[in-house]
Design a protein around this motif. Structure first.
Motif, PDB file in Angstrom:
ATOM      1  N   ARG A 123       6.410  -7.914   1.158  1.00 38.43           N
ATOM      2  CA  ARG A 123       5.946  -9.267   0.827  1.00 38.43           C
ATOM      3  C   ARG A 123       4.433  -9.288   0.679  1.00 38.43           C
ATOM      4  N   PHE A 124       3.765  -8.506   1.518  1.00 38.91           N
ATOM      5  CA  PHE A 124       2.302  -8.450   1.514  1.00 38.91           C
ATOM      6  C   PHE A 124       1.855  -6.991   1.618  1.00 38.91           C
ATOM      7  N   ILE A 125       0.661  -6.730   1.095  1.00 37.53           N
ATOM      8  CA  ILE A 125       0.013  -5.427   1.237  1.00 37.53           C
ATOM      9  C   ILE A 125      -1.361  -5.650   1.866  1.00 37.53           C
ATOM     10  N   ILE A 126      -1.718  -4.802   2.815  1.00 39.33           N
ATOM     11  CA  ILE A 126      -3.078  -4.772   3.347  1.00 39.33           C
ATOM     12  C   ILE A 126      -3.693  -3.431   2.967  1.00 39.33           C
ATOM     13  N   VAL A 127      -4.794  -3.477   2.242  1.00 37.18           N
ATOM     14  CA  VAL A 127      -5.505  -2.273   1.814  1.00 37.18           C
ATOM     15  C   VAL A 127      -6.606  -2.000   2.828  1.00 37.18           C
ATOM     16  N   ALA A 128      -6.463  -0.885   3.552  1.00 38.35           N
ATOM     17  CA  ALA A 128      -7.378  -0.585   4.666  1.00 38.35           C
ATOM     18  C   ALA A 128      -7.844   0.863   4.597  1.00 38.35           C
ATOM     19  N   GLY A 129      -8.100   1.357   3.385  1.00 40.44           N
ATOM     20  CA  GLY A 129      -8.504   2.750   3.214  1.00 40.44           C
ATOM     21  C   GLY A 129      -9.979   3.009   3.372  1.00 40.44           C
ATOM     22  N   ASN A 130     -10.805   1.960   3.219  1.00 45.00           N
ATOM     23  CA  ASN A 130     -12.255   2.092   3.345  1.00 45.00           C
ATOM     24  C   ASN A 130     -12.789   3.260   2.528  1.00 45.00           C
ATOM     25  N   ALA A 131     -13.578   4.152   3.135  1.00 46.27           N
ATOM     26  CA  ALA A 131     -14.253   5.214   2.377  1.00 46.27           C
ATOM     27  C   ALA A 131     -13.295   6.259   1.843  1.00 46.27           C
ATOM     28  N   TYR A 132     -12.035   6.224   2.291  1.00 47.28           N
ATOM     29  CA  TYR A 132     -11.057   7.217   1.859  1.00 47.28           C
ATOM     30  C   TYR A 132     -10.013   6.621   0.916  1.00 47.28           C
ATOM     31  N   LEU A 133     -10.312   5.449   0.349  1.00 52.24           N
ATOM     32  CA  LEU A 133      -9.360   4.780  -0.538  1.00 52.24           C
ATOM     33  C   LEU A 133      -9.327   5.405  -1.922  1.00 52.24           C
ATOM     34  N   GLY A 134     -10.449   6.007  -2.330  1.00 52.83           N
ATOM     35  CA  GLY A 134     -10.526   6.539  -3.687  1.00 52.83           C
ATOM     36  C   GLY A 134     -10.527   5.419  -4.707  1.00 52.83           C
ATOM     37  N   ASN A 135      -9.856   5.644  -5.826  1.00 47.16           N
ATOM     38  CA  ASN A 135      -9.839   4.663  -6.918  1.00 47.16           C
ATOM     39  C   ASN A 135      -8.502   3.946  -7.005  1.00 47.16           C
ATOM     40  N   LEU A 136      -7.791   3.858  -5.873  1.00 49.82           N
ATOM     41  CA  LEU A 136      -6.479   3.201  -5.876  1.00 49.82           C
ATOM     42  C   LEU A 136      -6.584   1.756  -6.340  1.00 49.82           C
ATOM     43  N   VAL A 137      -7.664   1.081  -5.923  1.00 53.00           N
ATOM     44  CA  VAL A 137      -7.899  -0.309  -6.332  1.00 53.00           C
ATOM     45  C   VAL A 137      -9.279  -0.340  -6.988  1.00 53.00           C
ATOM     46  N   PRO A 138      -9.365  -0.184  -8.310  1.00 53.56           N
ATOM     47  CA  PRO A 138     -10.659  -0.009  -8.978  1.00 53.56           C
ATOM     48  C   PRO A 138     -11.659  -1.125  -8.713  1.00 53.56           C
ATOM     49  N   GLU A 139     -11.191  -2.372  -8.604  1.00 54.58           N
ATOM     50  CA  GLU A 139     -12.134  -3.469  -8.400  1.00 54.58           C
ATOM     51  C   GLU A 139     -12.794  -3.418  -7.026  1.00 54.58           C
ATOM     52  N   LEU A 140     -12.200  -2.717  -6.077  1.00 51.68           N
ATOM     53  CA  LEU A 140     -12.841  -2.541  -4.780  1.00 51.68           C
ATOM     54  C   LEU A 140     -13.833  -1.385  -4.815  1.00 51.68           C
ATOM     55  N   ALA A 141     -13.519  -0.336  -5.537  1.00 52.63           N
ATOM     56  CA  ALA A 141     -14.405   0.820  -5.617  1.00 52.63           C
ATOM     57  C   ALA A 141     -15.729   0.468  -6.287  1.00 52.63           C
ATOM     58  N   ALA A 142     -15.735  -0.509  -7.181  1.00 53.44           N
ATOM     59  CA  ALA A 142     -16.938  -0.836  -7.941  1.00 53.44           C
ATOM     60  C   ALA A 142     -18.044  -1.436  -7.080  1.00 53.44           C
TER      61      ALA A 142
END
Length: 427
Positions: free
Chosen positions: A230-249
């Motif tokens: 139902r929900f996703i929490i993205v908690a990768g911080n410096a190790y997230l890579g480019n999984l969510v491009p708008e966060l990496a920018a």
């Protein structure tokens, strides 16, 4: 498939024993899929489980593999930019709410340690050490600021007093925060993961999120399975890579370096830090250190922009240690490692929502041990429909680094060079 193990650090070598965790090889359904088993993800999972959610955690390597298992282990209150800077940026109303939360993360850590009997060498007391009269003036202002938000466990120390708690003659004074302290950071993460599992949560290791299928019922894909939630929490911080491009920018991974001595013995260890407090200085490019439970000195500092691994970590950090403690010149260094944290241009954390059901928190900017535990609580509140505290963070302004990803590393390094000169010459 790659089997990523912990880096060779003191923390990995002294970690508590834990059972192996499975790789995701099926299609599963859950209420919340958390990406990342560091402090942000584990804290979120715990608060959600305590409130009746079904939770699945995906970890690309092992629990606490990133900054949560490699940091200096210091419980430091507030944010990387303090409440007065926030107040000038967003005004008094929003700053009041953020200020009230600035000291909550340390309380959450202690509550977790007590409730779930986490063995992580928790010690109370953290020192901010001033190298100049200007830095001492800043600490006096900081004390007044923090007390305005109800934080009163603070003591200003003159030169005589700080030498009673730190065996170093560099400092002109300092401030002691008894709600600060230190922990074995990887063991804290491992204990929180065990708590997640004790409440019915599931953690998959060696299961990186490789794609998020967005929509009304989002799906997180791994190499061998997928999680519908139902929900996703993205908690990768410096190790997230480019999984969510708008966060990496809007963020940049940076590395910090840590060394650990051989065991010093009681006499020498007590001469360095008689009360067993942790210490950080007040420079922009600060040094930090503390004792371990077996009387080693952990000493960290330095920043590598763009998260490259230096060729010789000991060569970078040992001179800093010897400047503070020349009596350690013949002491052997047993461990040296680097770990990445995520820097934002504002040096404030980035919190928000993508669409209706993907939430994130990232960018602690080197101040994450306490903030990440607060972030987990705030994210869990938002998923339960209580968004006031979430919105206070989400409404902070954030900007991409000038020049985009190509120039963000040299831009940040230039800024660090400037502030390093200010530290050196006391400007």
């Amino acid at each position: 498939m790659a089997n990523t193990q912990y880096p060779e650090s003191y923390y990995a070598a002294s970690a508590n024993a834990v059972p192996p965790r499975p790789v995701l090889q099926d299609d599963v359904e859950t209420d919340v899929c958390v990406i990342g088993a560091g402090y942000t993800g584990l804290s979120s999972a715990l608060f959600l489980l305590e409130n009746g959610f079904r939770v699945t955690v995906l970890e690309a390597a092992k629990v606490g593999f990133g900054a949560s298992g490699r940091n200096g282990g210091q419980i430091v209150n507030s944010y990387s930019r303090d409440i007065d800077v926030i107040e000038r940026t967003v005004g008094p109303k929003q700053a009041q709410l953020l200020g009230e939360m600035a000291f909550e993360g340390g309380r959450i850590i202690r509550e977790r340690v007590a409730r779930y009997n986490i063995q992580c060498d928790l010690k109370d007391g953290g020192v901010f050490a001033a190298l100049s009269a200007k830095q001492m003036d800043h600490l006096e202002s900081q004390k007044r600021l923090w007390e305005r938000f109800g934080h009163t466990q603070l003591e200003l120390m003159d030169q005589r007093r700080i030498r009673e708690v730190v065996g170093c003659d560099q400092y002109v004074g300092g401030m002691l925060d008894m709600s600060g302290g230190h922990i074995h950071p990887l063991n804290l993460a491992l204990g929180e993961a065990a708590a997640v599992e004790s409440l019915g949560g599931t953690i998959y290791e060696q299961s990186p999120a490789v794609r998020i299928e967005r929509g009304a019922s989002p799906v997180v894909h791994t190499p061998q399975g997928k999680v519908r939630a139902r929900f996703i929490i993205v908690a990768g911080n410096a190790y997230l890579g480019n999984l969510v491009p708008e966060l990496a920018a809007k963020s940049m991974p940076c590395g910090t370096q840590v060394i650990t001595t051989e065991p010093l013995g009681d006499e020498l260890a007590n001469a360095l830090l008689p009360q067993d407090y942790c210490v950080e200085d007040c420079n922009y490019l600060l040094d930090y250190y503390r004792l371990t439970a077996d009387k080693r000195l952990i000493f960290g500092g330095g920043v590598v922009y763009g998260a490259r691994d230096p060729a010789n970590i000991e060569a970078i950090i040992r001179p800093k240690m010897l400047k503070a403690f020349p009596q350690l010149k013949d002491v052997k260094i047993d461990y040296a490692w680097t770990g990445n944290f995520l820097l934002t241009l504002s040096r404030l954390p980035q919190v928000g929502r993508l669409g209706d059901n993907i939430y994130y928190s990232q960018g602690c900017s080197g101040h994450g041990v306490t903030y990440t535990h607060l972030a987990g609580k705030v994210l869990a509140e938002a998923l339960r429909g209580q968004a006031e505290r979430f919105d206070a963070f989400a409404d902070l302004p954030h900007y991409p680094f000038p020049g985009g990803q190509l120039l963000r590393t040299p831009f940040a390094a230039l800024g660090a060079w400037y502030y390093g000169l200010r530290d050196k010459y006391g400007l």
